[in-house]
Design a protein around this motif. Structure first.
Motif, PDB file in Angstrom:
ATOM      1  N   THR B  43       0.827  -1.200   0.000  1.00  0.00           N
ATOM      2  CA  THR B  43       0.000   0.000   0.000  1.00  0.00           C
ATOM      3  C   THR B  43       0.862   1.251   0.000  1.00  0.00           C
ATOM      4  O   THR B  43       0.589   2.205  -0.723  1.00  0.00           O
ATOM      5  CB  THR B  43      -0.931  -0.004   1.222  1.00  0.00           C
ATOM      6  OG1 THR B  43      -1.809  -1.110   1.109  1.00  0.00           O
ATOM      7  CG2 THR B  43      -1.732   1.279   1.319  1.00  0.00           C
ATOM      8  N   ASP B 158      -5.947  -0.915  -4.849  1.00  0.00           N
ATOM      9  CA  ASP B 158      -5.412  -1.419  -3.584  1.00  0.00           C
ATOM     10  C   ASP B 158      -6.390  -2.421  -2.971  1.00  0.00           C
ATOM     11  O   ASP B 158      -7.372  -2.044  -2.361  1.00  0.00           O
ATOM     12  CB  ASP B 158      -5.162  -0.270  -2.612  1.00  0.00           C
ATOM     13  CG  ASP B 158      -4.357  -0.733  -1.402  1.00  0.00           C
ATOM     14  OD1 ASP B 158      -4.062  -1.942  -1.303  1.00  0.00           O
ATOM     15  OD2 ASP B 158      -4.021   0.120  -0.565  1.00  0.00           O
ATOM     16  N   GLU B 159      -6.127  -3.698  -3.147  1.00  0.00           N
ATOM     17  CA  GLU B 159      -6.970  -4.776  -2.634  1.00  0.00           C
ATOM     18  C   GLU B 159      -8.448  -4.496  -2.896  1.00  0.00           C
ATOM     19  O   GLU B 159      -9.258  -4.518  -1.962  1.00  0.00           O
ATOM     20  CB  GLU B 159      -6.725  -4.976  -1.128  1.00  0.00           C
ATOM     21  CG  GLU B 159      -5.253  -5.045  -0.791  1.00  0.00           C
ATOM     22  CD  GLU B 159      -4.918  -6.093   0.252  1.00  0.00           C
ATOM     23  OE1 GLU B 159      -5.780  -6.891   0.581  1.00  0.00           O
ATOM     24  OE2 GLU B 159      -3.753  -6.113   0.693  1.00  0.00           O
TER      25      GLU B 159
HETATM   26 MG   LIG Z   1      -2.326  -2.625   2.265  1.00  0.00          MG
END
Ligand SMILES: [Mg+2]
Ligand SMILES: Nc1ncnc2c1ncn2[C@@H]1O[C@H](COP(=O)(O)OP(=O)(O)O)[C@@H](O)[C@H]1O
Lengths: 257, 357
Positions: B43, B158-159
C-alpha cells in the motif's frame, strides 16, 4: 427478561412524569397572573415587550456568528488535524475542551484585558462577545465534526477526490461538507441552545442578550418568567424542526441533481 | 526506459522501513500485481505512486515525466480503494462524473462519457442510485468506472476485492482484467491473495518486508520461486530438509534415502543442509515396483483427506511430513493410513540454503 417487561412501563411513566410535570406546572403558573388579568396576560406582556425582541435578535445574531466562525475556522482545522496530524489528535482534543475548564468570567476578563483598548473594531463589546462565543462553541463543534469525520472514512474520500484531479476547496465543499451535514447540524443546534441561554459573559460585557433578559424577567416578574421559559422552549423546538427540515431538504436536492 | 519507472524507492516510518529500495519497470498496457503479506509495504508503494505519500528517496517517472514530487491532483492516475470510497452524497453517475467536472469537461461530453463507463462496468441500469443503495460489488464497479472516466495514465487498485464475497471476487476479477485489456491501461494491482495475482497478471511482484523479492510472470513465480519466502507464500508447498552428500553430482540424503537435485545453491559443500521446495501436485504416488523416475522416496501414510477432485495424502519420510495430491481414480487403491507408499518427483526442484533444523 420478565423483570424488564414489568419494569419498562414503570420507568416510562416515571420519566414521563419527571419531564412533564414541571412543564405543566410552569404552564399553569404562567396563566394565573391574578383575577384582574386575562390568562394570556404574561404572554402578551412578553411578546409586546421591545426588550424581548431586541435581546432575541441580538442572541440569534450572536449564535449565527458563532456558527459561522466555527464553520470557517473550526471545521477546516479539525479536518486538517484529522487528515494530516493524527498524532496531534490528543492535543487538539485537549485544546478543544479548554473552554469547559476556563470559567466564563475569566475568559471575558482576559478578553477585555487584552483587547479592551486600542484594537479598533476588535475592541468593541459585541465583537468581543462574538469572539468569546466562538471560543465556547468550539468543543461542541469539534466533537460533532470529529465524530462526523470518523464515520465517513474521510481520508479515502479525500484521496479519491484528489486523485480525480480535485482542488482542495472542491474537496471541502463538494465532498467533506455535504457528508458532514448531519454532524454539523447537530453541533450547530448545541451551539444555538448554548448561546441562547448564555448569561455570564454577556452581562459582564453589558450586552442585553436573551439570557440576560430571561434572568432579569425572572428576578422581577414571576409569571412572565414562567411564560418566557415556555416561549424559549417552543423556540428550541422550532429550531430543531427547521434543522430537520433543512437536513431532509438537502437530501432531496442531492437526489434531484 | 519503460512507461512507468519506479526507481529505488525508499520510505521509512520512524525506524520501520515500509518500502526498502523497490525498483519496478512497468511497460505500457501491462497488468502488474504487487503480491505480499500484510505489512509488506504494498500500500505504501501504491500511495507513493499515487502521490499521497512522498518517498524518502527514489523516483516515480511516467512516460519520461518525473512525478516524484507532483501532488496527486496533477498526476492523472486512477485509484480504486478497498473501501470503495464512493462519495456518499452523489449518485453513481455523479461519482463517475466527478473526475470530469474537476477537469472542466463540458457537460455535453460528460453525460455520454459517464453512460459509456457505467455500461462498461455493467451498471447502465443503476446510474441514479446512491452508493448505499448498491451492493459491495456494484459499488466497486462504480469506483472502477469513476477512476477510469478521466482516462488516467495509470490505474492503481489497492486490494479492491478484499471486502467482497468469494464468488463475487472471482467474477469481478475476471471483469477487471477484461476491462483493463479493452482499454489497454497500465495497471498496478495490490493484493495479498496469491491466486488472484497469478490469475490476473502479466507479471507479479512479490513483496516481503518492504522489498520486491521476485518480479516475474505468474508461471515463473510459481514454478521457479526465487527463494524460500516466495515458494512458501505463493501456492502450497512442501519443504524437505535434506543433507548434501556430493555437491558436484547433486546427490543428497534424507532419512537414509538418496535423491538428486539438478541445481543446488552456490557454495554448498558436503554435509550442508539444504531445503527442497516441492509442490504437492508435482509429486506422484507410484507403484513401488515401477521403474524409478528421477527421484524415488519411500514413506508411511499418516493421513488422507478428501479434497473433491483429488485426495490429499500426508506421508512421513523419517521425521518429516510431505503433502501429496493424488487424483481420485477408482482403478487405483486409495492409500491406507499406516501403509507404505512410494513417491516420485523431478530432480528439477527448487533448492535453497536450509536453516538448521
Ligand atoms: Mg495494504
Ligand atoms: N502512515 C504510517 N505511519 C506509520 N507506519 C506506517 C504508515 N503506513 C504504513 N506504515 C507501516 O509500514 C509498513 C507497511 O505498510 P503497508 O504499506 O500498509 O503494507 P501492506 O499494504 O503491504 O499491508 C507496516 O509495517 C505499517 O505499519
Amino acid at each position: 427478561m420478565k423483570g424488564s417487561r414489568v419494569w419498562s412501563p414503570i420507568v416510562g411513566v416515571v420519566a414521563f412524569l419527571y419531564f412533564v410535570v414541571p412543564l405543566v406546572a410552569t404552564a399553569e403558573f404562567s396563566v394565573q397572573e391574578g383575577p384582574s388579568h386575562p390568562f394570556w396576560a404574561a404572554y402578551s406582556s412578553i411578546l409586546s415587550s421591545p426588550q424581548f425582541w431586541s435581546s432575541l435578535r441580538l442572541s440569534l445574531f450572536m449564535a449565527v456568528s458563532a456558527v459561522v466562525i466555527g464553520l470557517v475556522i473550526i471545521v477546516p482545522a479539525t479536518y486538517w488535524a484529522f487528515l494530516r496530524a493524527p498524532r496531534l489528535q490528543t492535543w487538539v482534543e485537549f485544546i478543544s475542551i479548554m473552554p469547559f475548564v476556563v470559567p466564563p468570567i475569566v475568559l471575558v476578563l482576559g478578553l477585555v484585558h487584552l483587547y479592551g483598548n486600542g484594537f479598533g473594531p476588535l475592541s468593541s463589546r459585541p465583537i468581543m462577545l462574538m469572539a468569546a462565543y466562538g471560543v465556547i462553541s468550539m468543543p461542541y463543534l469539534f466533537r460533532s465534526v470529529n465524530n462526523g469525520l470518523r464515520s465517513m472514512d474521510v481520508r479515502s474520500l479525500t484521496e479519491a477526490a484528489l486523485s480525480l484531479g480535485s482542488s482542495w476547496p472542491r474537496v471541502l465543499f463538494q465532498v467533506v461538507f455535504p457528508n458532514l451535514r448531519t454532524a454539523l447540524l447537530g453541533g450547530t443546534f448545541l451551539v444555538f441552545a448554548l448561546i441562547m441561554g448564555e448569561y455570564a459573559m454577556s452581562s459582564m460585557l453589558g450586552l442585553n442578550t436573551f439570557g440576560v433578559y430571561m434572568l432579569l424577567t425572572g428576578e422581577t416578574r414571576a409569571h412572565a418568567a414562567a411564560a418566557l421559559a415556555l416561549i424559549s422552549l417552543a423556540l428550541v423546538w422550532f429550531l430543531v424542526g427547521v434543522m430537520q427540515a433543512v437536513n431532509r431538504g438537502n437530501v432531496t436536492i442531492g437526489g434531484a441533481r | 526506459m519503460a512507461f512507468l519507472d519506479i526507481k529505488d524507492v525508499h520510505r521509512q516510518f520512524g525506524n520501520q522501513k515500509a518500502v526498502d529500495g523497490v525498483t519496478i519497470f512497468v511497460e505500457r498496457g501491462e497488468f502488474i500485481s504487487l503480491l505480499g503479506p500484510s505489512g509488506s509495504g504494498k500500500t505504501t508503494l501504491l500511495r507513493i505512486i499515487a502521490g499521497f505519500e512522498y518517498p524518502d528517496s527514489g523516483s516515480i517517472v511516467v512516460d519520461g515525466e518525473d512525478l516524484t514530487r507532483t501532488p496527486p491532483q496533477r498526476r492523472n492516475m486512477g485509484m480504486v480503494f478497498q473501501s470503495y470510497a464512493l462519495f456518499p452524497n452523489m449518485t453513481a453517475a455523479d461519482n463517475v462524473a466527478f473526475g470530469l467536472r474537476t477537469r472542466h469537461v463540458p457537460s455535453a461530453q460528460i453525460v455520454p462519457r459517464v453512460a459509456e463507463l457505467l455500461t462498461l462496468v455493467g451498471l447502465s441500469e443503476k446510474t441514479g442510485r446512491y452508493p448505499h443503495q448498491l451492493s459491495g460489488g456494484e459499488q466497486q464497479r462504480v469506483a472502477l468506472a469513476r477512476a477510469l472516466a478521466p482516462n488516467p495514465r495509470v490505474l492503481l487498485l489497492d486490494e479492491p476485492l478484499s471486502a467482497l464475497d468469494a464468488k463475487i471476487r472471482v467474477t469481478l476479477r475476471a471483469e477487471i482484467r477484461r476491462i483493463q485489456r479493452t482499454l489497454g491501461i497500465t495497471t498496478l494491482y495490490v493484493t495479498h491473495d496469491q491466486e488472484e495475482a497469478l490469475a490476473m497478471s502479466d507479471r507479479v511482484v512479490v513483496f516481503n518486508q518492504g522489498r520486491a523479492v521476485q518480479i516475474g510472470h505468474p508461471e515463473d513465480i510459481y514454478d521457479r520461486p526465487a527463494n524460500a519466502f516466495v515458494s512458501s507464500f505463493v501456492g502450497s508447498t512442501n519443504r524437505l530438509h535434506v543433507q548434501v552428500i556430493d555437491a558436484a553430482s547433486g546427490t543428497c540424503a534424507i532419512a537414509g534415502q538418496t535423491l538428486h537435485v539438478d541445481e543446488l545453491p552456490a557454495g554448498v559443500a558436503e554435509g550442508t543442509l539444504v531445503d527442497l521446495w516441492l509442490r504437492p501436485e508435482r509429486i506422484h504416488v507410484v507403484d513401488p515396483d515401477a521403474p524409478a523416475g528421477s527421484n524415488r522416496l519411500q514413506g508411511i501414510v499418516e493421513d488422507t483427506m478428501f479434497l473433491g477432485a483429488s485426495s490429499g495424502v500426508r506421508l512421513s519420510i523419517g521425521d518429516q511430513s510431505v503433502m501429496v495430491d493424488v487424483p481420485r481414480d477408482s482403478n487405483r487403491p486409495t492409500p491406507v493410513i499406516g501403509g507404505a507408499i512410494s513417491i516420485d518427483f523431478s530432480s528439477a526442484v527448487t533448492a535453497t540454503m536450509g536453516d538448521p533444523l
